[in-house]
Design a protein around this motif. Structure first.
Motif, PDB file in Angstrom:
ATOM      1  N   ARG A  78       0.579  -1.232   0.227  1.00 34.71           N
ATOM      2  CA  ARG A  78       0.078   0.512  -0.116  1.00 34.71           C
ATOM      3  C   ARG A  78       1.182   1.660   0.071  1.00 34.71           C
ATOM      4  O   ARG A  78       0.652   2.253  -0.650  1.00 34.71           O
ATOM      5  CB  ARG A  78      -0.854  -0.227   1.185  1.00 34.71           C
ATOM      6  CG  ARG A  78      -2.164  -1.131   1.017  1.00 34.71           C
ATOM      7  CD  ARG A  78      -2.565  -1.133   1.972  1.00 34.71           C
ATOM      8  NE  ARG A  78      -2.556  -2.024   3.091  1.00 34.71           N
ATOM      9  CZ  ARG A  78      -2.578  -1.572   4.623  1.00 34.71           C
ATOM     10  NH1 ARG A  78      -3.149  -0.473   4.668  1.00 34.71           N
ATOM     11  NH2 ARG A  78      -2.177  -2.083   5.527  1.00 34.71           N
ATOM     12  N   ILE A  81       1.718   2.269  -3.302  1.00 34.64           N
ATOM     13  CA  ILE A  81       0.680   1.881  -4.531  1.00 34.64           C
ATOM     14  C   ILE A  81       0.680   3.711  -4.417  1.00 34.64           C
ATOM     15  O   ILE A  81       0.332   4.361  -5.196  1.00 34.64           O
ATOM     16  CB  ILE A  81      -0.256   1.151  -4.114  1.00 34.64           C
ATOM     17  CG1 ILE A  81      -0.165  -0.329  -4.229  1.00 34.64           C
ATOM     18  CG2 ILE A  81      -1.729   2.334  -4.833  1.00 34.64           C
ATOM     19  CD1 ILE A  81      -1.504  -1.139  -3.815  1.00 34.64           C
ATOM     20  N   TYR A 252      -5.680  -2.831  -7.150  1.00 33.37           N
ATOM     21  CA  TYR A 252      -6.246  -2.147  -6.188  1.00 33.37           C
ATOM     22  C   TYR A 252      -7.106  -0.850  -6.429  1.00 33.37           C
ATOM     23  O   TYR A 252      -7.506  -0.544  -7.464  1.00 33.37           O
ATOM     24  CB  TYR A 252      -4.647  -1.610  -5.049  1.00 33.37           C
ATOM     25  CG  TYR A 252      -4.262  -0.317  -6.697  1.00 33.37           C
ATOM     26  CD1 TYR A 252      -4.121   0.798  -6.323  1.00 33.37           C
ATOM     27  CD2 TYR A 252      -3.268  -0.844  -7.507  1.00 33.37           C
ATOM     28  CE1 TYR A 252      -3.329   1.790  -6.935  1.00 33.37           C
ATOM     29  CE2 TYR A 252      -2.372  -0.553  -8.075  1.00 33.37           C
ATOM     30  CZ  TYR A 252      -2.698   0.558  -8.238  1.00 33.37           C
ATOM     31  OH  TYR A 252      -2.190   1.892  -9.468  1.00 33.37           O
ATOM     32  N   LEU A 286       6.366  -2.463  -8.723  1.00 32.39           N
ATOM     33  CA  LEU A 286       6.165  -0.666  -8.216  1.00 32.39           C
ATOM     34  C   LEU A 286       7.025  -0.362  -8.070  1.00 32.39           C
ATOM     35  O   LEU A 286       7.625   0.783  -9.084  1.00 32.39           O
ATOM     36  CB  LEU A 286       5.148  -0.482  -7.727  1.00 32.39           C
ATOM     37  CG  LEU A 286       3.352  -0.747  -7.792  1.00 32.39           C
ATOM     38  CD1 LEU A 286       2.551  -0.188  -6.390  1.00 32.39           C
ATOM     39  CD2 LEU A 286       3.519  -0.082  -8.993  1.00 32.39           C
TER      40      LEU A 286
END
Length: 394
Positions: A78, A81, A252, A286
């Protein structure tokens, strides 16, 4: 000897019975029964997941990471992200309360709709569109309302058309730019007009931006980054397309904490959490996958240029898609419907494209031809399609 049925009622729910089967999957049931078919059909990246991402998944297994995670997803993911979205989409989200990791962007869309729809709420969406949008609204007991986009406008969504479609029961607008199946995008100016309509009518926006990294010219703009929109937007994204991670099923959602909390309540009682192995791979994507993504995008750009030029040269008018990996040529000049064209092309030349009407009535008169296959397969398909069209025009 067949048994007589022992029940008198049909146990399938009414709202499920009315949902059609996917036009894509039904067509490809036929494809799979045939030999020597060149497929321009399924929207699957023509690349294997980059090795370092696969290695991260293998390493997670070797480390014994095989259990549940938080319902929200791994905090480390998270945080990644949050950084990625802030850098690439210019919107900041708190990884502790405003980001939810899901099983693909499809689950994110499903639980977003289930979290916000009250029975009878109207949900607007633009069409032609991805096949799951209308059924997903119906399954959540909402009322789907399609807004037609047109080839002469490169399938962009007009703010005026959205404003005209709003009623007192309209609650939300679903967006998908770049769009599957047309490859359409929206300029910042067009999005600003759309945002004003949403603010003036107090609409929620569900923005599916799964193809955003596959934008070939100009800059992708997220409606969530525009003034007054962050608080009324659920930003949906994932790893399938840009990072060639379809089988990992990892996506997500980013939104204000109250909306994420609503989605979490659906997620934790249905899916619980995304695979920890896929989450570990997503962190690697990512943090270290940009070069891979840019390489794949450049290859798609070359394939796009070739297939669109080829369609136009054979007389199938085709706009240049600004994003995604789909072309959407018009086939009306052949005198065939979308399905007739696709079936006859498959039977006579062994090339698979998806009938445009699989994406809603607005797709009739077109077919979707993906250019994410290898260049050699695309060249072979184009030669066969050209031969088919030539025979039709004699």
């Amino acid at each position: 000897m067949s048994q007589q049925p022992t029940t008198k009622r049909d146990f399938v729910a009414d709202h499920v019975r009315t949902i059609p089967r996917s036009g894509i999957r039904d067509f490809f049931d036929i494809v799979q029964s045939m030999d020597n078919v060149v497929s321009l059909g399924i929207g699957e990246p023509g690349f294997v997941t980059p090795w370092h991402i696969r290695e991260a998944a293998i390493f997670a297994l070797e480390k014994g990471k095989t259990g549940y995670t938080s319902n929200f997803g791994l905090l480390k993911l998270r945080r990644s992200i949050s950084r990625y979205v802030a850098e690439n989409f210019r919107v900041e989200y708190d990884p502790n309360s405003e980001i939810l990791v899901t099983v693909g962007v499809s689950e994110a869309l499903d639980i977003a709709l289930r979290a916000v729809i009250n029975p009878g709420d109207e949900i607007l969406y633009h069409e032609p569109c991805y096949v799951s949008y209308q059924p997903s609204v119906t399954l959540a007991h909402g009322i789907p309302r399609a807004i037609r986009t047109r080839a002469e406008n490169n399938f962009a969504l007009c703010a005026e058309d959205v404003a005209a479609a709003v009623t007192p029961r309209t609650k939300a607008l679903m967006l998908n730019f770049p769009t599957n199946p047309t490859g359409a995008t929206m300029t910042r100016e067009e999005l600003e007009k759309l945002a004003r309509v949403c603010v003036e009518n107090d609409l929620l926006v569900l923005s599916d931006e799964i193809y955003s990294e596959l934008t070939f010219s100009g800059k992708h703009h997220s409606i969530a980054a525009l003034p007054g929109m962050r608080e009324r937007t659920i930003f949906l994204h994932g790893f399938s397309k840009a990072f060639a991670m379809t089988g990992f099923r990892i996506g997500y959602a980013c939104a204000p904490a109250g909306l994420i909390e609503g989605m979490l309540r659906v997620h934790q009682y249905s899916m619980l959490c995304a695979s920890i192995i896929a989450q570990e791979a997503a962190i690697e994507a990512l943090d270290h996958g940009r070069a891979d993504m840019e390489m794949m995008r450049e290859q798609y750009r070359l394939r796009r240029n070739f297939i669109v030029k080829s369609f136009n040269e054979m007389g199938l008018k085709c706009h240049l898609p600004v994003g995604s990996f789909y072309s959407f040529p018009a086939i009306r000049s052949t005198g065939l419907t979308s399905r007739e064209f696709s079936v006859q092309l498959l039977e006579q030349e062994r090339v698979a494209c998806v009938p445009g009407n699989a994406f809603g009535p607005g797709g009739e008169g077109h077919v979707r031809a993906s250019f994410c296959s290898t260049m050699s397969d695309i060249e072979k398909a184009v030669e066969r399609i050209g031969r088919f069209v030539q025979k039709r025009n004699r």
